[in-house]
Design a protein around this motif. Structure first.
Motif, PDB file in Angstrom:
ATOM      1  N   LEU A  87       0.840  -1.205   0.000  1.00  0.00           N
ATOM      2  CA  LEU A  87       0.000   0.000   0.000  1.00  0.00           C
ATOM      3  C   LEU A  87       0.873   1.253   0.000  1.00  0.00           C
ATOM      4  CD1 LEU A  87      -2.831  -0.999   2.526  1.00  0.00           C
ATOM      5  CD2 LEU A  87      -3.044  -0.713   0.050  1.00  0.00           C
ATOM      6  N   GLU A  88       1.948   1.206   0.788  1.00  0.00           N
ATOM      7  CA  GLU A  88       2.840   2.362   0.869  1.00  0.00           C
ATOM      8  C   GLU A  88       3.454   2.650  -0.510  1.00  0.00           C
ATOM      9  OE1 GLU A  88       6.141   1.895   3.521  1.00  0.00           O
ATOM     10  OE2 GLU A  88       6.601   4.037   3.503  1.00  0.00           O
ATOM     11  N   SER A  89       3.837   1.578  -1.221  1.00  0.00           N
ATOM     12  CA  SER A  89       4.461   1.781  -2.540  1.00  0.00           C
ATOM     13  C   SER A  89       3.452   2.362  -3.540  1.00  0.00           C
ATOM     14  CB  SER A  89       5.039   0.462  -3.070  1.00  0.00           C
ATOM     15  OG  SER A  89       3.979  -0.381  -3.454  1.00  0.00           O
ATOM     16  N   PRO A  94      -1.873   3.078   5.332  1.00  0.00           N
ATOM     17  CA  PRO A  94      -1.716   1.704   5.837  1.00  0.00           C
ATOM     18  C   PRO A  94      -2.987   1.181   6.510  1.00  0.00           C
ATOM     19  CG  PRO A  94      -0.639   3.243   7.321  1.00  0.00           C
ATOM     20  CD  PRO A  94      -1.143   4.058   6.153  1.00  0.00           C
ATOM     21  N   VAL A  95      -3.123  -0.141   6.498  1.00  0.00           N
ATOM     22  CA  VAL A  95      -4.233  -0.786   7.213  1.00  0.00           C
ATOM     23  C   VAL A  95      -3.836  -0.898   8.684  1.00  0.00           C
ATOM     24  CG1 VAL A  95      -5.639  -2.884   7.384  1.00  0.00           C
ATOM     25  CG2 VAL A  95      -4.669  -2.243   5.203  1.00  0.00           C
ATOM     26  N   GLN A  96      -4.805  -0.673   9.565  1.00  0.00           N
ATOM     27  CA  GLN A  96      -4.559  -0.858  10.994  1.00  0.00           C
ATOM     28  C   GLN A  96      -5.020  -2.261  11.382  1.00  0.00           C
ATOM     29  OE1 GLN A  96      -2.926   1.534  12.726  1.00  0.00           O
ATOM     30  NE2 GLN A  96      -2.860   2.480  10.687  1.00  0.00           N
ATOM     31  N   PHE A  97      -4.211  -2.932  12.197  1.00  0.00           N
ATOM     32  CA  PHE A  97      -4.556  -4.282  12.674  1.00  0.00           C
ATOM     33  C   PHE A  97      -4.730  -4.238  14.191  1.00  0.00           C
ATOM     34  CE2 PHE A  97      -2.648  -5.032   8.625  1.00  0.00           C
ATOM     35  CZ  PHE A  97      -3.225  -6.196   8.136  1.00  0.00           C
ATOM     36  N   ILE A  98      -5.734  -4.960  14.680  1.00  0.00           N
ATOM     37  CA  ILE A  98      -5.956  -5.040  16.135  1.00  0.00           C
ATOM     38  C   ILE A  98      -5.987  -6.522  16.522  1.00  0.00           C
ATOM     39  CG2 ILE A  98      -7.475  -4.450  18.062  1.00  0.00           C
ATOM     40  CD1 ILE A  98      -8.700  -2.247  16.358  1.00  0.00           C
ATOM     41  N   LEU A  99      -5.264  -6.855  17.591  1.00  0.00           N
ATOM     42  CA  LEU A  99      -5.266  -8.235  18.103  1.00  0.00           C
ATOM     43  C   LEU A  99      -6.179  -8.302  19.321  1.00  0.00           C
ATOM     44  CD1 LEU A  99      -1.362  -8.683  18.152  1.00  0.00           C
ATOM     45  CD2 LEU A  99      -2.918  -9.443  16.346  1.00  0.00           C
ATOM     46  N   SER A 100      -7.021  -9.327  19.367  1.00  0.00           N
ATOM     47  CA  SER A 100      -7.796  -9.553  20.590  1.00  0.00           C
ATOM     48  C   SER A 100      -7.999 -11.061  20.753  1.00  0.00           C
ATOM     49  CB  SER A 100      -9.147  -8.822  20.538  1.00  0.00           C
ATOM     50  OG  SER A 100     -10.058  -9.497  19.716  1.00  0.00           O
TER      51      SER A 100
END
Ligand SMILES: C[S@@+](CC[C@H](N)C(=O)[O-])C[C@H]1O[C@@H](n2cnc3c(N)ncnc32)[C@H](O)[C@@H]1O
Length: 172
Positions: A87-89, A94-100
């Protein structure tokens, strides 16, 4: 189907399972996601998961991806770095990721999020059967269920899918 569904028990699901063993199980699975067997596999399972996400979600930058049964991170650190590099290129956000997880692996998650600024985590236990929406306002939420659906009894699985449809925008 004429054959009844059979459900095997997993040690990590037992109430008596000590947390150190549960965490060890979660960590071993993350290692498997990242295992590369030269001459046999094309990259790791985690890199193959990137292709699945990229193939099925359009406009990735508009999503927050919630890894809702994250264990010790599974494929998410690789998803974050591979997807966001691309995505940066392309000059995209950027996509945000969340861990739960119902049993949060704080030590691993804190290590991951220190290294990868687009990965955060929910400190408290989150039950996938009644998860609130976590994406920020204006963002879409995609929940990923990496190798965890077999933990749920049929009624729970139905509830989880219902909760997804009501509170998220996509799941895989
Ligand atoms: C087989 S592990 C998979 C971990 C990780 N997704 C991976 O691929 O390595 C299943 C995970 O689901 C979590 N889990 C089980 N029941 C859950 C529930 N009701 N809500 C949230 N997480 C749950 C467990 O704690 C465990 O970390």
């Amino acid at each position: 189907m004429s054959w009844p569904r059979s459900q095997l028990l997993e040690i990590g699901d037992q109430t008596w399972c000590p947390s150190w063993l549960h965490q060890h199980e979660q960590f071993s699975l993350t290692r498997l996601w990242n295992l590369k067997v030269p001459g046999w596999s094309r990259g790791s399972l985690a890199t193959q998961a990137c292709s699945v996400v990229e193939e099925h979600l359009q406009d990735l930058s508009s999503y927050t991806i919630l890894d809702i049964c994250a264990g010790a991170g599974g494929p998410t650190p690789v998803l974050e770095s591979e997807i966001n590099k691309k995505l940066e290129s392309e000059g995209k956000k950027p996509v945000q990721f969340i861990l739960s997880d119902l049993y949060p692996h704080h030590e691993e998650w804190s290590r991951i999020s220190k290294k990868q600024q687009n990965v955060t985590y929910i400190e408290n236990r989150v039950d996938a059967r009644a998860a609130p929406r976590f994406a920020a306002k204006g963002m879409k939420e995609c929940r990923i269920f990496n190798i965890c659906f077999h933990h749920f009894a049929d009624e729970d699985a139905a509830g989880i899918l219902k909760n997804n449809i009501e509170s998220a925008d996509a799941f895989m």
